[in-house]
Structures are given as C-alpha cells and as structure tokens.
Design a protein around this motif. Structure first.
Motif, PDB file in Angstrom:
ATOM      1  N   LYS A 165      -7.370 -19.010   6.479  1.00  0.00           N
ATOM      2  CA  LYS A 165      -8.410 -18.229   7.162  1.00  0.00           C
ATOM      3  C   LYS A 165      -7.883 -16.847   7.540  1.00  0.00           C
ATOM      4  N   ALA A 166      -6.659 -16.801   8.040  1.00  0.00           N
ATOM      5  CA  ALA A 166      -6.056 -15.519   8.437  1.00  0.00           C
ATOM      6  C   ALA A 166      -5.937 -14.579   7.231  1.00  0.00           C
ATOM      7  N   ILE A 167      -5.546 -15.116   6.084  1.00  0.00           N
ATOM      8  CA  ILE A 167      -5.430 -14.292   4.871  1.00  0.00           C
ATOM      9  C   ILE A 167      -6.811 -13.765   4.484  1.00  0.00           C
ATOM     10  N   LYS A 168      -7.802 -14.646   4.535  1.00  0.00           N
ATOM     11  CA  LYS A 168      -9.179 -14.252   4.195  1.00  0.00           C
ATOM     12  C   LYS A 168      -9.670 -13.150   5.133  1.00  0.00           C
ATOM     13  N   ASP A 169      -9.251 -13.240   6.408  1.00  0.00           N
ATOM     14  CA  ASP A 169      -9.670 -12.258   7.413  1.00  0.00           C
ATOM     15  C   ASP A 169      -8.802 -10.999   7.407  1.00  0.00           C
ATOM     16  N   GLY A 170      -7.868 -10.910   6.455  1.00  0.00           N
ATOM     17  CA  GLY A 170      -7.047  -9.707   6.335  1.00  0.00           C
ATOM     18  C   GLY A 170      -5.942  -9.585   7.370  1.00  0.00           C
ATOM     19  N   LYS A 171      -5.540 -10.684   7.980  1.00  0.00           N
ATOM     20  CA  LYS A 171      -4.476 -10.657   8.991  1.00  0.00           C
ATOM     21  C   LYS A 171      -3.100 -10.706   8.322  1.00  0.00           C
ATOM     22  N   ASN A 172      -2.114 -10.155   9.005  1.00  0.00           N
ATOM     23  CA  ASN A 172      -0.753 -10.212   8.502  1.00  0.00           C
ATOM     24  C   ASN A 172      -0.107 -11.519   8.965  1.00  0.00           C
ATOM     25  N   ILE A 173       0.099 -12.437   8.056  1.00  0.00           N
ATOM     26  CA  ILE A 173       0.698 -13.733   8.393  1.00  0.00           C
ATOM     27  C   ILE A 173       2.065 -13.896   7.712  1.00  0.00           C
TER      28      ILE A 173
END
Length: 192
Positions: A165-173
């Motif tokens: 979900k974080a990747i989809k939302d453009g977050k840096n993980i």
C-alpha cells in the motif's frame, strides 16, 4: 541438519521476515531457515500477488548473503491447493538426512488445530513459535506441548500488505526492505 521452514507468500519479503528468520537461525537449535514461498494462498486475493518466480527472486536476493537463510521453491511443483503436511512429507522424502520443523507466528498457532492432519505434523515435527502483537489470546491447547517451542524473537509489526500500500501511495519504504529487494521492486515497477 535441522531446518526451520518459514512459509509465506513473501509478497514482498521485508526486513521483518529476515529479522525473525535470522533470530530463529541464531537463537534456537536450528541450523538453517528455509523461506518456503507459497504459490497461492486460498485465503488471499490473487490479484496483488506477484508471480511465483518474481517472489522467489526477491527472497533469493534478500537471503543470498546469509549462510543460514535459503529460498525454497519446493511447493511450486506440488499439486494445488497444497497442504503443509504434504510439503513436509515431500521434503522428508527428498532430504532424508534433514530434520524439518515449522516456524510460525503465535497467531497461527491459534488455528493450527484446523490444519489438515495437524496431529501428524505434531507427531513428526517440532514447531518454533515467534511472538506477535495481537488482540486475540493464544490458544492454550498447545501450551507446554513438548514439540512446540516459543522463541523470544523480536516482535515485528511490519507487513507486506502495509508495504504494498505504501508503494502504491508513493511513500518511501526503502528502509523496510533489504537493499537488493528494494532495487528489484523499483526496477520492475512492482505494486505501483
């Protein structure tokens, strides 16, 4: 050799998986931990599940620098849907000199009595259990069982679902994934 089997979809594998597996390999009597990539979990929606070999590649990338951690595609060629009891029998036949145990989260122990032939598994294999933070109480049915070993591993609250979900939302993980896995995901544009 004592092998701990850590089953999962590893979609993607993350540092939480590595921390738990490495802890099991270093702080229990297991010689190695094999990440068994499950081809398809009937309880998970398949749409967000990467191809089997892409997930195998990520697990390989994540574990290649660790002598005690290995990627396993053993379930890829077994009939589906597959059951753990069948995988264990297959492994025992293929590697008769190895002694196989299961690694599972405390939450999975709660439903272990619903697994196909769970009595056969317990009769022939040990189970190493790592703690989970959960609102459910742990099933006392297996408390004190001679083949179930609670391991005081670090509690990891990281999940593959959160990462996707974080990747989809453009977050840096990036810090949550092994470097090689992050580079592979980024290059392949997965989960976006």
């Amino acid at each position: 050799m004592k092998i701990g089997l850590y089953f999962g979809s590893f979609n993607p594998i993350h540092i939480g998986h590595l921390v738990i597996a490495n802890h099991m390999a270093e702080y229990s009597d297991l010689d190695q931990v094999w990440f068994v990539i499950t081809p398809h979990n009937p309880f998970k929606k398949k749409s967000s599940l990467l191809d089997n070999y892409q997930r195998l590649e990520m697990v390989y990338e994540a574990t290649k620098d660790y002598d005690k951690l290995k990627a396993s595609d053993i379930e890829f060629n077994l009939p589906q849907p597959n059951y753990t009891v069948n995988t264990l029998a297959h492994l025992q036949e293929k590697y008769p000199d190895h002694n196989f145990s299961l690694i599972m989260g405390e939450d999975n122990l709660n439903s272990f009595h619903k697994w196909k032939n769970y009595e056969v598994i317990l009769e022939n294999h040990h189970i190493y259990v790592y703690p989970r933070i959960s609102n459910t109480t742990v099933n006392n049915q297996f408390n004190g069982h001679k083949k179930i070993h609670p391991i005081d591993a670090p509690i990891m609250q990281l999940s593959s679902t959160f990462i996707r979900k974080a990747i989809k939302d453009g977050k840096n993980i990036k810090p949550m994934l092994p470097k090689n896995v992050w580079e592979y995901l980024d290059e392949m544009n997965f989960y976006r």
